[in-house]
Scaffold this motif. Sequence first.
Motif, short mmCIF file in Angstrom:
data_model
loop_
_atom_site.label_atom_id
_atom_site.label_comp_id
_atom_site.label_asym_id
_atom_site.label_seq_id
_atom_site.Cartn_x
_atom_site.Cartn_y
_atom_site.Cartn_z
N UNK A 3 0.81 -1.22 0.00
CA UNK A 3 0.00 0.00 0.00
C UNK A 3 0.84 1.27 0.00
N UNK A 4 2.15 1.14 0.18
CA UNK A 4 3.05 2.29 0.11
C UNK A 4 3.57 2.51 -1.31
N UNK A 5 3.21 1.63 -2.23
CA UNK A 5 3.76 1.68 -3.58
C UNK A 5 2.73 2.18 -4.58
N UNK A 6 3.23 2.52 -5.77
CA UNK A 6 2.34 2.89 -6.86
C UNK A 6 1.64 1.66 -7.40
N UNK A 7 0.50 1.88 -8.07
CA UNK A 7 -0.30 0.76 -8.55
C UNK A 7 0.49 -0.15 -9.49
N UNK A 8 1.30 0.46 -10.36
CA UNK A 8 2.08 -0.35 -11.31
C UNK A 8 3.05 -1.27 -10.56
N UNK A 9 3.67 -0.73 -9.51
CA UNK A 9 4.60 -1.53 -8.72
C UNK A 9 3.86 -2.65 -7.98
N UNK A 10 2.68 -2.32 -7.47
CA UNK A 10 1.87 -3.33 -6.77
C UNK A 10 1.51 -4.46 -7.70
N UNK A 11 1.02 -4.11 -8.89
CA UNK A 11 0.62 -5.13 -9.87
C UNK A 11 1.79 -6.04 -10.22
N UNK A 12 2.97 -5.45 -10.38
CA UNK A 12 4.15 -6.25 -10.73
C UNK A 12 4.52 -7.20 -9.61
N UNK A 13 4.50 -6.69 -8.37
CA UNK A 13 4.89 -7.53 -7.24
C UNK A 13 3.86 -8.61 -6.95
N UNK A 14 2.58 -8.30 -7.14
CA UNK A 14 1.55 -9.34 -7.00
C UNK A 14 1.78 -10.43 -8.03
N UNK A 15 2.16 -10.02 -9.24
CA UNK A 15 2.49 -11.01 -10.27
C UNK A 15 3.67 -11.87 -9.87
N UNK A 16 4.66 -11.26 -9.24
CA UNK A 16 5.82 -12.03 -8.77
C UNK A 16 5.42 -13.03 -7.70
N UNK A 17 4.53 -12.62 -6.79
CA UNK A 17 4.06 -13.54 -5.75
C UNK A 17 3.29 -14.71 -6.36
N UNK A 18 2.48 -14.40 -7.37
CA UNK A 18 1.74 -15.47 -8.05
C UNK A 18 2.70 -16.44 -8.73
N UNK A 47 -1.70 8.64 0.62
CA UNK A 47 -1.41 7.37 1.28
C UNK A 47 -1.95 7.35 2.72
N UNK A 48 -1.91 8.51 3.38
CA UNK A 48 -2.44 8.57 4.75
C UNK A 48 -3.94 8.30 4.77
N UNK A 49 -4.65 8.85 3.80
CA UNK A 49 -6.09 8.61 3.74
C UNK A 49 -6.38 7.16 3.38
N UNK A 50 -5.59 6.61 2.44
CA UNK A 50 -5.76 5.21 2.07
C UNK A 50 -5.50 4.30 3.26
N UNK A 51 -4.47 4.62 4.05
CA UNK A 51 -4.15 3.83 5.25
C UNK A 51 -5.30 3.90 6.26
N UNK A 52 -5.93 5.06 6.37
CA UNK A 52 -7.08 5.21 7.26
C UNK A 52 -8.22 4.31 6.80
N UNK A 53 -8.42 4.22 5.49
CA UNK A 53 -9.48 3.35 4.95
C UNK A 53 -9.21 1.90 5.31
N UNK A 54 -7.96 1.48 5.20
CA UNK A 54 -7.60 0.10 5.55
C UNK A 54 -7.87 -0.16 7.03
N UNK A 55 -7.49 0.79 7.89
CA UNK A 55 -7.69 0.63 9.33
C UNK A 55 -9.18 0.52 9.67
N UNK A 56 -10.00 1.35 9.04
CA UNK A 56 -11.44 1.33 9.31
C UNK A 56 -12.06 0.02 8.81
N UNK A 57 -11.57 -0.48 7.68
CA UNK A 57 -12.11 -1.75 7.18
C UNK A 57 -11.76 -2.90 8.11
N UNK A 58 -10.56 -2.84 8.70
CA UNK A 58 -10.15 -3.89 9.62
C UNK A 58 -10.96 -3.85 10.91
N UNK A 59 -11.52 -2.68 11.23
CA UNK A 59 -12.39 -2.56 12.40
C UNK A 59 -13.83 -2.95 12.07
N UNK A 60 -14.08 -3.28 10.80
CA UNK A 60 -15.40 -3.75 10.41
C UNK A 60 -16.38 -2.66 10.02
#
Length: 333
Positions: free
Chosen positions: A206-221, A309-322
């Motif tokens: 979540x600290x990376x750009x979307x293109x970097x995320x997509x590439x790394x997810x591909x590497x994990x797959x 990124x701070x707002x996106x991180x807040x969204x993740x935290x709120x989702x984890x709280x349900x």
Amino acid sequence: MGAAVKLTQAQKAAAILVAMGKPSAGRLLKFFKQEELKALVEAARVLRTIPQAELEKVVEEFEHEFTEGAGLLDSADSMDTILSESLSPEEISVLMGRSKPALSREEVWAELEKVEPARLAQLLEREHPQTAAVILAQMAPKTASKVILVLGKARRGDVMRRMAALGQVPPAARALIEKRIAEILRAEAGGKDASAGQARVASVLNEMDKAEVDELIGDLEAAGAEDIEAIRARLFSFEEIVDLPHKARVALFDGLATDLVTLALRNAPQELVEAALSALGQRSRRMIEAELAMPADGIPAEDIAQAQRRIAATAVELSQKGLFDLPSAQKAA
């Protein structure tokens, strides 16, 4: 006796980055090469958790070593020294993934009592009714009653009938039951460890750009990772605010500082701006619209990205709280 398991260099670096927190770690990630980032993501996926207070000591000493040229991925010896001086042998064993000693009989039952009743009911649904009856009969009545109430109706009657017919449980049978409980507890702990690892990987991504995320997810797959969907479900970017329901957007922006929201919306697409502003009260919306109408010259792009990124991180935290589900979680479902 096998050799003691040790963290790889990448795992040690991942431990420090996780301990530093998102803002600091996010700034450091930009200085890693692509192959180093891949190694860090894979290392974070399997990294164990150690107490925050102790990790802070590790970070302080690590930062001192770093200023003298120890580096991140090439400092295995220095990190070993720091860990050995900062953590107890038991904590190092947990961090290194070494096996824990077997639980005693008393510990087995004490740990079982700590499992949430609803979760324990789910676990007992998978067991033979006689096994479930013996387990519940040996538990504290208050805890057992809560578990029985959330058992399925068909299973509940059968288990209660068997509990009523139980006599003295032979020592050999009790030992088998306790062994089974220990297996259940280990499986539960393993599931929690996996969830923590997934959260760490998502935190890094979540600290990376979307293109970097997509590439790394591909590497994990490509590497055969089995928990890709669980990791995807924890990912969220600022641009995905448009995919959140209105109620979720209201929950997200409630309490956020207007200057943070204004900074994050600088140069954003109109659709994204509208999605954010529509979740605000009229007064806050007018204030932000007035600020956005002014020239953005001189505002560093990195400051804007950091606000997003701070707002996106807040969204993740709120989702984890349900409070709401992330779009990625809904797609993975």
